[in-house]
Design a protein around this motif. Structure first.
Motif, PDB file in Angstrom:
ATOM      1  N   SER A 215     -18.461  25.941  32.726  1.00  0.00           N
ATOM      2  CA  SER A 215     -19.362  25.546  33.807  1.00  0.00           C
ATOM      3  C   SER A 215     -20.788  26.043  33.613  1.00  0.00           C
ATOM      4  CB  SER A 215     -18.820  26.057  35.139  1.00  0.00           C
ATOM      5  OG  SER A 215     -18.719  27.464  35.108  1.00  0.00           O
TER       6      SER A 215
ATOM      7  N   GLN B 248     -18.304  21.570  45.093  1.00  0.00           N
ATOM      8  CA  GLN B 248     -17.369  20.662  44.433  1.00  0.00           C
ATOM      9  C   GLN B 248     -16.109  20.489  45.283  1.00  0.00           C
ATOM     10  OE1 GLN B 248     -18.374  19.247  41.617  1.00  0.00           O
ATOM     11  NE2 GLN B 248     -16.575  17.970  41.428  1.00  0.00           N
TER      12      GLN B 248
ATOM     13  N   LEU C  73     -15.429  24.219  38.877  1.00  0.00           N
ATOM     14  CA  LEU C  73     -16.792  23.716  39.062  1.00  0.00           C
ATOM     15  C   LEU C  73     -16.982  22.354  38.413  1.00  0.00           C
ATOM     16  CD1 LEU C  73     -18.994  26.878  38.574  1.00  0.00           C
ATOM     17  CD2 LEU C  73     -18.945  25.394  40.550  1.00  0.00           C
ATOM     18  N   VAL C  74     -16.330  22.142  37.298  1.00  0.00           N
ATOM     19  CA  VAL C  74     -16.423  20.858  36.610  1.00  0.00           C
ATOM     20  C   VAL C  74     -15.006  20.285  36.535  1.00  0.00           C
ATOM     21  CG1 VAL C  74     -17.118  19.673  34.512  1.00  0.00           C
ATOM     22  CG2 VAL C  74     -18.328  21.737  35.230  1.00  0.00           C
TER      23      VAL C  74
ATOM     24  N   ARG D 150     -26.932  20.743  39.171  1.00  0.00           N
ATOM     25  CA  ARG D 150     -26.782  21.219  37.789  1.00  0.00           C
ATOM     26  C   ARG D 150     -28.040  20.850  36.995  1.00  0.00           C
ATOM     27  NH1 ARG D 150     -22.947  23.769  36.270  1.00  0.00           N
ATOM     28  NH2 ARG D 150     -21.378  24.094  37.832  1.00  0.00           N
TER      29      ARG D 150
ATOM     30  N   ASP E   4     -24.778  18.025  42.582  1.00  0.00           N
ATOM     31  CA  ASP E   4     -24.121  19.270  42.141  1.00  0.00           C
ATOM     32  C   ASP E   4     -25.122  20.354  41.759  1.00  0.00           C
ATOM     33  OD1 ASP E   4     -21.702  18.081  42.532  1.00  0.00           O
ATOM     34  OD2 ASP E   4     -21.416  17.497  40.445  1.00  0.00           O
TER      35      ASP E   4
END
Lengths: 464, 166
Positions: free
Chosen positions: A78, A248, A21-22, B125, B123
């Motif tokens: 994440s 992603q 995810l990251v 987030r 994203d």
């Protein structure tokens, strides 16, 4: 739980840093003291001391590691954004074995999303031994508690057992596919799901049932090439494919595709469409196998990232296996049932008055009702054949056994998939609330019910 | 300059570092080992011949150099566009390690706003998670930009773009 600076961390404590995810950061230094810092799409845990990275685009990092084997990596949890810095030393390069296979499958999934299966392949995996894990961004326990999801009663063996029981009571294919997607939602909590079946020549999958999509998606014929996306990868490798970071990964694959196009290694191509949700966060595709053969794929999706775990894959594997076995059993039963000869029934007068125009294209079986696309391929040819017999001979009753012998359907001998296509056609007609319906009258038997006058228009070579 | 949908940047090459992209840095320790870190803003000077990079003070301390020991040591900064993943890397020797100026603080705020907005939209987030990452103690490293590379994922990753400010 957050850890203090004095706690000793291992790779096992960083599970949610490895979900892709990251992006991961890797810094290396050449023998002459020049640093290199770049992003990795993800790293993979090997054991409590080691991680693995695929090095298909890391030529400089790999060269540096050969000269100076120490690497510094940044990983991020994440869900909390806790940050970790790892000091690691290059240990070995693998070109086979379980670690290599895991990275290769991951890459193959990425390649499948970009339609570059032949271009984008893993050549090796670098294994690094981690010497130190340092947490550089902390989150207090209070903050963690505030952001943690409330514990819920997730589905367990009882719900799985109930779904299996329901599936085992299904006496026909139509019920089986409906109970599968409805049960996944009602009992196991998978609100967005699709059941896809392998087509006649084993190269494509088509959706036969879905749950939890908007009107445009319900029952639509969505065909997915084997080898494409999570569904295709699950079909090709016959293993569950879990993608917790669809967004992603999509970004990453688009970027790679553009780069390959610039080098001329691949031509400009269309992005492979993802089936299902417009913007899925997580996808889990599980192959449905019976007698060692792929029958189809069960796909579940969620709008949020990281919603599925290995336990979901295990649970869906049970469901998919039962669906596949039952499906094959039903197909065999239907194939052997039903007499060839059916007493012709008189054609009842249509109750509707508005004429329905059915346009059929010979080239690919595409069939339209009043100008709106209905279906194509075998199912389209099947509808055309049935309606022609209905109009010319007044027939309404048919058996699967006789219809599958119709040469105009162009069914292959070894895997004709006839029953699946018939159910697909039935579900499409039902979804459209069409005045033309298919109604099951017994095992291996069905009626074509026509509630409106219709006109047949054949387009293409044979029409002339 | 942003993409037609307002997300990400159409800027390429060295200027990409100033567009609110994800910034990471690579230091060299006295023993020749690397140290990875994050950066919180880049200002290009002299048409790209030099760059000021906002970094975490603790990273410099972790390197273990004596005062002014970092000067002349090579340093790398990489920026990746949040939406397109177009990525560029600049490398060169450190010429100064400074405290944050008012101008650097303005640059820090602008970078964080642009970067967090991109991550929030692209994203999805939450911003508060991103804000956790920003260190309290910051410094600025200035370097001569000697090498610039395309680091965009794909077969071109690692291709030299230009020397120095070119």
């Amino acid at each position: 739980m957050s850890r203090g600076p004095s706690d000793e961390l291992t790779i096992g404590d960083l599970e949610r840093c490895f979900n892709g995810l990251v992006p991961v950061v890797i810094a290396t230094v050449s023998a002459d003291g020049v640093p290199n810092v770049t992003y990795l799409s993800r790293a993979h845990p090997v054991d409590d001391e080691r991680i693995a990275i695929s090095n298909q685009f890391l030529s400089k990092s790999s060269r540096n590691l050969a000269e100076n084997p120490v690497a510094s990596l940044l990983l991020m949890q994440s869900d909390t954004h806790e940050n970790y810095r790892l000091t690691a030393v290059y240990e070995r390069t693998e070109r086979r074995g379980p670690t290599f296979d895991r990275l290769r499958n991951d890459l193959s999934m990425i390649a499948a999303l970009t339609g570059m299966q032949g271009v984008f392949k893993l050549s090796s995996a670098d294994v690094l031994r981690v010497l130190e894990v340092e947490q550089t961004v902390y989150v207090s326990d209070d903050e963690l508690a505030a952001s943690a999801p409330a514990p819920g009663d997730g589905p367990g063996p009882a719900q799985l057992g109930e779904l299996c029981a329901r599936l085992s009571r299904c006496a026909d294919l139509d019920s089986l596919v409906r109970i599968t997607v409805d049960g996944l939602a009602e009992l196991l909590g998978y609100e967005h799901s699709q059941l896809l079946l392998l087509d006649e020549d084993g190269t494509r999958l088509f959706t036969i049932a879905s749950h939890g999509y908007d009107a445009a998606g319900i029952g639509a014929e969505v065909e997915v090439g084997v080898g494409v996306g999570a569904v295709g990868a699950a079909a090709v490798h016959c293993t569950p494919i879990l993608v917790g970071n669809v967004g992603q990964m999509t970004k990453y694959t688009r970027s790679i595709r553009r780069s390959f196009e610039q080098t001329g290694d691949v031509g400009p191509g269309h992005e492979v469409p993802m089936v299902g949700l417009a913007r899925p966060g997580s996808q889990l595709a599980v192959p449905a196998l019976a007698l060692g053969q792929l029958v189809g794929v069960v796909l579940v999706e969620h709008p949020d990232d990281e919603r599925f775990m290995l336990s979901d894959a295990a649970m869906l594997t049970v469901v998919a296996s039962i669906v596949a076995s039952t499906l094959q059993t039903l197909r065999a039963e239907v194939r052997n049932a039903g007499a060839f000869a059916v007493t012709p029934t008189s054609r009842p007068a249509p109750t509707g008055t508005a004429e329905v125009r059915i346009r059929h294209f010979v080239v690919d079986g595409s069939t339209f009702l009043d100008g709106e696309y209905l279906i194509k391929g075998v199912a389209g040819r099947l509808l055309w054949s049935l309606l022609r017999q209905h109009r010319e001979e007044g027939r309404t009753a048919f058996t699967n056994r006789e219809v599958r012998l119709d040469p105009s359907l162009d069914l292959p001998d070894f895997r004709d998939n006839f029953e699946s296509r018939l159910i697909l056609l039935k579900r499409r007609l039902d979804e459209r609330a069409s005045p033309i319906r298919i109604e099951k009258t017994g095992r291996g038997r069905f009626d074509v019910v026509v509630d409106a006058p219709f006109r047949l228009e054949l387009m293409g070579a044979e029409a002339g | 300059m942003s993409t037609p949908d307002g997300l990400g940047s159409t800027t390429t090459g060295l200027p990409l570092l100033e567009t609110g992209c994800g910034l990471i840095v690579g230091f060299v320790r006295p023993d020749g080992a690397p140290l990875a870190g994050r950066a919180w803003g880049v200002t290009l000077l002299d048409g790209g011949g030099r760059a000021r990079v906002i970094i975490e003070a603790a990273d410099v301390a972790a390197l273990g150099y004596p005062p002014d020991g970092l000067l002349g040591v090579w340093f790398a900064v990489t920026g990746g566009d949040v939406k397109t993943l177009a990525t560029v890397q600049a490398k060169g020797p450190v010429t100064a390690v400074d405290s944050m100026t008012a101008s650097d603080r303005t640059n820090l705020a602008a970078h964080c706003e642009a970067f967090f907005s991109n991550v929030e939209v692209v994203d999805m987030r939450p911003r508060h998670l991103m804000e956790r990452l920003v260190p309290h103690d910051l410094l600025v490293v200035e370097l001569d930009v000697v090498e610039v590379y395309d680091q965009t994922p794909g077969p071109n990753a690692g291709t030299p773009l230009a020397d120095g400010a070119a």
